[in-house]
Design an enzyme around this catalytic site. Sequence first.
Site: not given
Lengths: 448, 448
Positions: B181-182, B260, B105
């Site tokens: 980020t996943d 996360k 992202t």
Amino acid sequence: MDDYLPGYRDFVRSVLEKHGARIGCRIRLWLANNMVFEGILMPHHEFSSSDIIVVKLDNGYNIGISINRVSKIDVVECIERGGARAQEVIQKQKPVVKILGCGGTIASRVEYETGAVKPAMSPAELMEIIPELKDFAGYDVEVLFNILSEDMTPAHWKAIAESVYKSIANGVDGIVVTHGTDTMGYTAAALAFSLQNLPMPIALVGAQRSSDRPSTDAALNLLAAVVTTLKAPFGEVVVVMHSTPSDTEAFAHRGVKVRKMHSSRRDAFQSINDFPLAKIDLMKMEIKTINNRFIPRSKGFEEIKFSASFDDKVALVKAYPGFQSEIIDFLVDKKFHGIVIEGTGLGHIGSYTIESIRRAVEEGIAVVMTTQTLFGRVNMNVYTTGRRLLEAGVIPGEDMLPETAYVKLSWVLAQTRDLKEVKKMMLTNYVNEINPVHTHNLYPIWIH
Amino acid sequence: MDDYLPGYRDFVRSVLEKHGARIGCRIRLWLANNMVFEGILMPHHEFSSSDIIVVKLDNGYNIGISINRVSKIDVVECIERGGARAQEVIQKQKPVVKILGCGGTIASRVEYETGAVKPAMSPAELMEIIPELKDFAGYDVEVLFNILSEDMTPAHWKAIAESVYKSIANGVDGIVVTHGTDTMGYTAAALAFSLQNLPMPIALVGAQRSSDRPSTDAALNLLAAVVTTLKAPFGEVVVVMHSTPSDTEAFAHRGVKVRKMHSSRRDAFQSINDFPLAKIDLMKMEIKTINNRFIPRSKGFEEIKFSASFDDKVALVKAYPGFQSEIIDFLVDKKFHGIVIEGTGLGHIGSYTIESIRRAVEEGIAVVMTTQTLFGRVNMNVYTTGRRLLEAGVIPGEDMLPETAYVKLSWVLAQTRDLKEVKKMMLTNYVNEINPVHTHNLYPIWIH
């Protein structure tokens, strides 16, 4: 005018009046198969359904028996109307709590030969250790099984749900399930889906320290569970455990929103994406509701929606970088009925697996997406992979915990294998397993 | 006396002196394959290894080139010794940061046709949007790949690790990896095991809002990552992300201890069972170390222990009630090399699976136990099931995250398949992936 049958009404009251029975009388109730219960007739508790007769047995426990099960009533002996003994009985009137023992540390002891903890102690033994229990209720104790919680399976969920259902039918005022903590969250979710519209909270409780250790949390947790099932205004399945490491407070967590978040702390259980329903002051043993979004107690046993079957051909699969699609293919080949994916972020898994997932759906397998972040909601419309997964037929799991989605899918698939219906049911919010309102303070604070 | 070659020493200094080069001179460096870099000779940065020549290219970026790669040096033009222009160049001297773009992202944009977010923006474009970046360093930007992070695999980890290694060899002063980020936590762990004894922090950074949205966290996270890689005293792989939902502070989390924890919040990344290494004030862009247990920067490139191979025949398997042993059997049949179990509580899985696990170990498969509670440590000596699993050959994963244990096992198995050696390596604490000291305040506070 004095009421000699306080709390009793309708048909039960008329039957008792016809026999000249009043509170404090020793009565004998004949059930089918020549089963007999004899004891002192007790006042009717406000939460019990109206068909229940409450009798204090000679072992000190109160038992609630439905008039529908009684074929004959004998009045054995009656004490003087309004006399001291009857008053004493009325003052000592206690609700009846069923304790269903399902093993775990709360009913375990240390094997002194090896130092290991083994399930051993029965709930009855536990009550000898915790005499304060008698201040709150009479108890009917039943050991369903004595296993460590990692050995729980959907078959056990079914057995516990059936016992809870029967206990409520028998007119108890509260139900406490003692359970190992490892998988207590899963069982709580299973009971929540199986037993909807409950007339009382079902309180699951465990301990992080075995009950014969001085530092055990078993006693306070069990007392808090009893207080919760008797006094809370909600008719939901909850997990009652310490809210802090000190012995000051417990939480009653919603069973479908709770998760064991620490391997050893007393406050291991925490609500995820929701607030606990209530807190219990462990000094005063007082309960206070802290979440206004709850399902209130239903009017009684008759209103329960009972459906306690689970499909054991469901897998919970975690996504990770390099996840091997062949694991999905294997589940399809093995004719599994459902797969819950614990995906990444907003609900993703490597896009190279989409073909395997599409094939799974085409073969009639329900595939549900949740997130391994645990906190937050899946949203599969944001990124391309999410959209492609939706297009392949994946059902988004909203903000459900992966564990809750696994239990729910197993429960849904026991009712229907039609994928449209499965999707509809997975997206239906039965017992607040989906929280539409995420507020900022649902996320805990890391102290750094 | 003025130093016309500030920071340069040893062999490099003697070579530059021999050619009459001094800071501010325009020089041309000839490398193998007739590759040429031409630009202004810059002072040597304190963190760079001593074999590096720093040149400001005409595009404004600083580049560090090892003398070992240089076959010929030309001095094209020299300005007056000690003159205004040379002083200006010295004052403007900036460290060189390598930015490795890996998608996500932070480098994505919204497709206005569909509303979906697609990876698109290059790190170079990103720097045009964030002109403040130029205040801290010159940059060398390389787009390694532009994929969404759910598509990362161990092969990508290897490619990123090799690029990091090469960049350090080339003499950069800092390295920032932009990443979705996943799965950023997994990649951070992979880089941490691959590149030990680092002379600088490697900062992974992402965004929870795409960088062309007004609410993006991309700019501040990227600046904080640059500050971290340039100024932090540790030589570890870290994840730099917002510590709160507001734009006030970021954390530099240890890569092997970060996860996360929310699908959408800016402060989704949190350290588990450890404290972040540093916090970065996003207003002042100042970094402060908050965890004293860190690995300091090594002296330079030569000290790096580089080992960036991963075995992709490793599975991460989650335990749940009713877990089907046939999933273990399948992995054994498919000749997997390693299985990480995300067990329950202190490290358990249904005891009925032990025979399948025993067979896996007997066939040479490494089986590691972690806990799905995430917080806390496995302790397989407390309960009978744990002891039986140990006896069957399961390796306890201490307090490692399941995700970190998965990455580590994949890294270990690429080096050895000998189970004794695998066990020894899994229990060796390479980069603080195991925290022997759990303090009370490592567990977050739930606000209820």
